[in-house]
Motif scaffolding. Structure first.
Motif, PDB file in Angstrom:
ATOM      1  N   ASN A   1       1.013   7.692   5.684  1.00 40.59           N
ATOM      2  CA  ASN A   1       1.271   9.039   5.179  1.00 40.59           C
ATOM      3  C   ASN A   1       0.176  10.042   5.524  1.00 40.59           C
ATOM      4  OD1 ASN A   1       3.622   8.112   4.033  1.00 40.59           O
ATOM      5  ND2 ASN A   1       2.744   7.839   2.011  1.00 40.59           N
ATOM      6  N   PHE A   2      -1.062   9.613   5.574  1.00 38.31           N
ATOM      7  CA  PHE A   2      -2.175  10.540   5.708  1.00 38.31           C
ATOM      8  C   PHE A   2      -2.786  10.591   7.104  1.00 38.31           C
ATOM      9  CE2 PHE A   2      -3.797   6.446   4.416  1.00 38.31           C
ATOM     10  CZ  PHE A   2      -4.867   6.251   5.283  1.00 38.31           C
ATOM     11  N   SER A   3      -2.241   9.866   8.055  1.00 39.78           N
ATOM     12  CA  SER A   3      -2.857   9.771   9.370  1.00 39.78           C
ATOM     13  C   SER A   3      -1.808   9.559  10.448  1.00 39.78           C
ATOM     14  CB  SER A   3      -3.841   8.592   9.386  1.00 39.78           C
ATOM     15  OG  SER A   3      -4.313   8.354  10.689  1.00 39.78           O
ATOM     16  N   PRO A   4      -2.048  10.116  11.642  1.00 41.07           N
ATOM     17  CA  PRO A   4      -1.121   9.843  12.745  1.00 41.07           C
ATOM     18  C   PRO A   4      -1.307   8.433  13.323  1.00 41.07           C
ATOM     19  CG  PRO A   4      -2.904  11.236  13.510  1.00 41.07           C
ATOM     20  CD  PRO A   4      -3.080  11.069  12.021  1.00 41.07           C
TER      21      PRO A   4
ATOM     22  N   ASP B   1      -0.623  -7.741  -0.299  1.00 39.08           N
ATOM     23  CA  ASP B   1       0.527  -8.574   0.014  1.00 39.08           C
ATOM     24  C   ASP B   1       1.377  -7.884   1.072  1.00 39.08           C
ATOM     25  OD1 ASP B   1      -0.005 -10.610  -1.839  1.00 39.08           O
ATOM     26  OD2 ASP B   1       0.896  -9.435  -3.450  1.00 39.08           O
ATOM     27  N   SER B   2       1.921  -8.678   1.962  1.00 38.79           N
ATOM     28  CA  SER B   2       2.854  -8.197   2.973  1.00 38.79           C
ATOM     29  C   SER B   2       4.153  -8.970   2.772  1.00 38.79           C
ATOM     30  CB  SER B   2       2.287  -8.449   4.370  1.00 38.79           C
ATOM     31  OG  SER B   2       3.188  -8.020   5.354  1.00 38.79           O
ATOM     32  N   ALA B   3       5.242  -8.258   2.526  1.00 38.60           N
ATOM     33  CA  ALA B   3       6.530  -8.888   2.252  1.00 38.60           C
ATOM     34  C   ALA B   3       7.487  -8.645   3.409  1.00 38.60           C
ATOM     35  CB  ALA B   3       7.124  -8.332   0.967  1.00 38.60           C
TER      36      ALA B   3
ATOM     37  N   VAL C   1       0.886  -1.172   0.000  1.00 35.90           N
ATOM     38  CA  VAL C   1       0.000   0.000   0.000  1.00 35.90           C
ATOM     39  C   VAL C   1       0.916   1.212   0.000  1.00 35.90           C
ATOM     40  CG1 VAL C   1      -1.770   1.275   1.277  1.00 35.90           C
ATOM     41  CG2 VAL C   1      -1.794  -1.222   1.299  1.00 35.90           C
ATOM     42  N   SER C   2       0.773   2.094  -0.988  1.00 30.71           N
ATOM     43  CA  SER C   2       1.702   3.217  -1.125  1.00 30.71           C
ATOM     44  C   SER C   2       1.651   4.183   0.056  1.00 30.71           C
ATOM     45  CB  SER C   2       1.431   3.977  -2.426  1.00 30.71           C
ATOM     46  OG  SER C   2       0.118   4.516  -2.402  1.00 30.71           O
TER      47      SER C   2
END
Length: 166
Positions: A72-75, A154-156, A36-37
């Motif tokens: 990026n968009f949330s604490p 996916d989680s790498a 997720v970017s």
């Protein structure tokens, strides 16, 4: 049902010293990146236990804490963990060095404040192990898990760790 199956496997590992083969346990540390970017990579750690039937085949259970990833968009941070069981195939290249591949089943849990998602799916991994002594090995590995339910990603994981034969 899944918890019962994992408990049965762990019990089997605890009872294996009477059977020919090698019981091992280990720990690892690494980095997790969810596809997720807007989610940054996080530091992970995990523990594992296994039973090597011979030099080529083993069964392994593991718990991995996926750490706390900043967004990026949330604490609010994204946290999670994975419990997995896998068959491990090893290809010894020398007395002290081998390559391995894993295929198994994993249950992941991802949480952000107010949301918790659990996903069960196949998992796979590859890596290399150097046996520093007869009872201590150093591993470098890559593992892939599916996380989330409403929007599966996916989680790498890339990890380095140690395994200890009993």
């Amino acid at each position: 049902m899944k918890k019962i199956a994992i408990a049965a496997v762990l019990s089997a590992f605890a009872a294996t010293p009477a059977i020919a083969g090698d019981v091992y346990f280990g720990a690892n540390l690494g980095q997790n990146k969810i596809d997720v970017s807007t989610v940054k990579a996080s530091t992970t750690y995990g523990v594992l236990g296994g039973y090597a039937f011979n030099n080529n085949i083993a069964a392994e259970v593991a718990y991995t804490d996926l750490g706390s990833a900043e967004r990026n968009f949330s604490p609010d941070k994204l946290t999670g963990n994975v419990i997995s069981i896998a068959a491990v195939g090893s290809l010894p290249l020398s007395k002290d060095f081998s390559l391995f591949a894993k295929l198994g089943y994993a249950q992941s849990k991802i949480e952000v404040p107010g949301i918790s998602e659990t996903k069960s799916d196949l998992t796979y991994g590859v890596g290399a192990q150097y046996n520093a002594t007869n009872s201590v090995g150093i591993r470098l590995g890559y593992d892939s898990f599916k996380v989330g339910t409403s929007n599966t990603k996916d989680s790498a994981l890339i990890t380095i760790g140690a395994v200890f034969k009993l």
